[in-house]
Design a protein around this motif. Structure first.
Motif, mmCIF file in Angstrom:
data_model
loop_
_atom_site.group_PDB
_atom_site.id
_atom_site.type_symbol
_atom_site.label_atom_id
_atom_site.label_comp_id
_atom_site.label_asym_id
_atom_site.label_seq_id
_atom_site.Cartn_x
_atom_site.Cartn_y
_atom_site.Cartn_z
ATOM 1 N N GLY B 3 41.101 33.582 30.376
ATOM 2 C CA GLY B 3 40.219 34.477 30.388
ATOM 3 C C GLY B 3 39.592 34.940 29.127
ATOM 4 N N PRO B 4 38.578 35.761 29.053
ATOM 5 C CA PRO B 4 38.258 36.114 27.818
ATOM 6 C C PRO B 4 39.167 36.926 26.441
ATOM 7 C CG PRO B 4 37.247 37.692 29.217
ATOM 8 C CD PRO B 4 38.275 36.734 29.932
ATOM 9 N N SER B 5 38.731 37.198 25.541
ATOM 10 C CA SER B 5 39.724 37.731 24.495
ATOM 11 C C SER B 5 39.897 39.155 24.706
ATOM 12 C CB SER B 5 39.068 37.401 23.155
ATOM 13 O OG SER B 5 39.918 38.104 22.116
ATOM 14 N N PHE B 6 41.064 39.501 24.349
ATOM 15 C CA PHE B 6 41.375 40.997 24.154
ATOM 16 C C PHE B 6 42.322 41.270 23.174
ATOM 17 C CE2 PHE B 6 44.119 39.206 27.454
ATOM 18 C CZ PHE B 6 45.467 39.674 27.172
ATOM 19 N N ARG B 7 42.222 42.651 22.712
ATOM 20 C CA ARG B 7 43.222 43.073 21.742
ATOM 21 C C ARG B 7 44.719 43.639 22.623
ATOM 22 N NH1 ARG B 7 42.080 48.354 18.981
ATOM 23 N NH2 ARG B 7 43.799 48.185 17.510
ATOM 24 N N LEU B 35 47.924 41.146 36.826
ATOM 25 C CA LEU B 35 47.116 41.106 35.865
ATOM 26 C C LEU B 35 46.494 39.628 35.252
ATOM 27 C CD1 LEU B 35 44.848 42.721 34.011
ATOM 28 C CD2 LEU B 35 46.834 43.098 32.376
ATOM 29 N N LEU B 36 47.646 39.066 34.870
ATOM 30 C CA LEU B 36 47.439 37.713 34.428
ATOM 31 C C LEU B 36 46.614 36.876 35.165
ATOM 32 C CD1 LEU B 36 49.235 38.750 31.947
ATOM 33 C CD2 LEU B 36 49.763 36.459 31.452
ATOM 34 N N LEU B 43 38.629 37.925 36.835
ATOM 35 C CA LEU B 43 38.413 38.950 37.932
ATOM 36 C C LEU B 43 38.871 40.313 36.970
ATOM 37 C CD1 LEU B 43 39.894 37.366 41.078
ATOM 38 C CD2 LEU B 43 37.413 37.641 40.389
ATOM 39 N N ALA B 44 39.548 40.019 35.713
ATOM 40 C CA ALA B 44 39.783 41.293 35.008
ATOM 41 C C ALA B 44 39.357 40.917 33.675
ATOM 42 C CB ALA B 44 41.217 41.736 35.310
ATOM 43 N N ARG B 116 45.994 44.229 43.266
ATOM 44 C CA ARG B 116 44.898 44.187 43.877
ATOM 45 C C ARG B 116 44.869 43.134 45.204
ATOM 46 N NH1 ARG B 116 39.805 44.848 40.227
ATOM 47 N NH2 ARG B 116 39.309 46.108 41.740
ATOM 48 N N THR B 117 43.820 43.616 46.016
ATOM 49 C CA THR B 117 43.974 42.883 47.346
ATOM 50 C C THR B 117 43.766 41.282 46.998
ATOM 51 O OG1 THR B 117 42.735 42.636 49.732
ATOM 52 C CG2 THR B 117 41.337 42.839 47.396
#
Lengths: 170, 329
Positions: B3-7, B35-36, B43-44, B116-117
């Motif tokens: 997914g996209p980058s995050f700190r 989450l991963l 989706l996150a 999540r569902t």
């Protein structure tokens, strides 16, 4: 999104270069100090950055078990693990289990019981099986249930269960 | 797949985590088991991931028939804990039924309750889903509704909650402690999960940055000897429930003095079967009583085209679970 080929930073927040983090890990007794993307999974670090390609990427969603590694002796799906979260962890991958001359007893049992065909899932099966053995399975049923996180597309399940059962003394 | 980058920020203290987690775009990471995959599937898309996994919130304690489980305790540690196995075996059963060993070693109690569902329409980017994209509609209502809710759904969402643990906890009247910047509160587990509206379907009642810190069960060890978690699924292991039932009875002098029943896979939250429970009180634990509980369990169900089979399935699962619990009484 390979961090090494990211273009010059843009002002747009969405195109910031991938933040990188430093982390240390002990894998198969060797210490690694590396820098990696903050978003890297443990699986990708082990395979792509450290070159320990015995750990396999199957579904990359935690369903197939090909990426199983041990953290302090406990099995985890390394594709579901964020590498940054495992700094200072002590890991074992398939490269740390037995050698061609001195097989781990479970590896030897896999050969005796014909517990593989293509072999892609085997590193994960072996590590998962070793972790399961430490939980003392008491029946074939407990072995089947305990190994349900490892899929084998070749269908070598009877051999896998028999190999683990033999090492468990069942 | 990524997914996209995050700190990435590892929280050193709970107070730090709470202020970091309240920032826009921030999300907490505990085990990462939900989450991963969500992040990989797009989706996150957090801009900051606050790693809380090393905060000291993983203790399991038991005193005076009050069980407290830290939200960061790993599923495998909780199911193997002697106190849990002895006083709340149904919790251990639900956890062991919930995922593979590899996942149970990563996943935490809090993360499991907040997963999540599994609804296909939520998990597939581009399909109509009010939970993922408020106002886009609910694809499941007129589409593939095999896993949709029988109770508690709305015109806007029929997603079910996937946690096995939550069903067992709900049957035992569990409460959760939550911490946020404004302080701590304690609420019934069921109150964590709001019912969906016409165009929105929030997962939880948590405020931004608020986190679950512990799960509590008070005074329910009396059910230890007569409780069970029955999970009906498409394959024998490592699969989400089509229907599940947590059942517990306390029988005194041949009569049911207390009954606890909750169902999973049938609602946006663990669904307590209050009418079935009430009907069992004062009756002998017989097939007749259990059949009545089964009938009352499915009263008010609103099945769709694809999930009508879950009505008789739930009916029968309630009876089966009660037979298991009632045996030898």
């Amino acid at each position: 999104m390979n961090p090494d080929t990211t273009a010059l930073p843009l002002a747009d927040e969405k195109h910031l270069p991938m933040p990188r983090i430093a982390l240390s890990m002990t894998i198969n007794g060797a210490r690694y100090d590396i820098e990696t993307a903050s978003t890297a999974t443990l699986l990708d670090v082990i395979r792509d950055q450290l070159g320990l390609t015995g750990t396999k990427k199957g579904c990359d969603m935690g369903g197939c078990g090909a990426c199983t590694v041990l953290v302090e002796g406990r099995r985890i799906a390394s594709c579901l693990a964020l590498a940054a979260s495992f700094s200072d962890a002590v890991l074992t991958t398939i490269e740390g289990i037995g050698t061609a001359d001195r097989l781990h007893p479970l590896q030897a049992a896999f050969i005796r019981h014909d517990a593989l065909q293509c072999g892609y899932c085997t590193p994960g099966q072996i590590l998962s099986g070793i972790a399961l053995l430490s939980e003392n399975p008491r029946s074939f049923e407990e072995i089947r249930e305990g190994m349900s996180g490892n899929l084998c597309r070749c269908g070598a399940y009877p051999g896998i269960v028999a190999a683990i059962a033999e090492v468990a003394g069942l | 797949m990524s997914g996209p980058s995050f700190r990435y920020i590892r929280a050193a203290r709970l107070d730090d985590a709470l202020s970091q987690g309240a920032r826009q775009g921030a999300t907490y990471l505990a085990g990462g088991a939900d989450l991963l995959p969500l992040w990989k599937a797009g989706l996150a898309a957090p801009t900051e991931v606050i790693d809380i996994s090393r905060l000291p919130l993983s203790q399991v304690s038991y005193a005076g028939d009050a069980l407290a489980v830290g939200a960061l305790a790993r599923l495998s540690d909780v199911s193997a804990h002697p106190v849990v196995k002895r006083h709340h075996p149904m919790i251990a059963e639900a956890i062991l039924a919930s995922a593979s060993g590899q996942v149970r070693n990563l996943a935490t109690i809090g993360g499991n309750l907040l997963q999540r569902t599994r609804c296909t329409y939520f998990r597939t980017d581009g399909l109509a889903c009010n939970k993922r994209d408020p106002g886009s509609g609910c694809g499941a209502r007129r589409g593939e509704s095999r896993h949709a809710a029988l109770f508690g759904g709305s015109v806007g969402c029929v997603a079910t909650h996937a946690s096995d643990l939550a069903v067992a906890l709900a049957a035992l009247d569990a409460e959760i402690s939550c911490r946020g910047l404004t302080g701590e509160r304690r609420l019934a587990l069921q109150d964590l999960y709001p019912l969906p509206g016409a165009t929105t379907a929030p997962d939880t009642s948590l405020a931004d940055g608020e986190m679950i810190t512990a799960v509590h069960i008070d005074g329910a060890a009396r059910f230890a000897a007569q409780s069970t978690y029955l999970k009906v699924r498409d394959r024998a292991s490592f699969e989400f429930a089509v229907v599940s039932v947590a059942a517990a009875l306390r029988i005194e002098r041949g009569v049911i003095a207390e009954a606890r029943l909750a169902a999973g896979g049938v609602a946006p939250l663990p669904w307590r079967l209050g009418r079935s429970e009430a009907a069992l009180i004062g009756r002998a634990p017989t097939g007749e009583a259990f059949a009545l509980a089964g009938e009352l369990a499915v009263e008010g169900a609103t099945p769709l085209a694809g999930n009508a089979f879950k009505v008789p399935l739930l009916h029968n699962a309630v009876i089966r679970a009660l037979q298991t619990v009632g045996e030898g009484s």
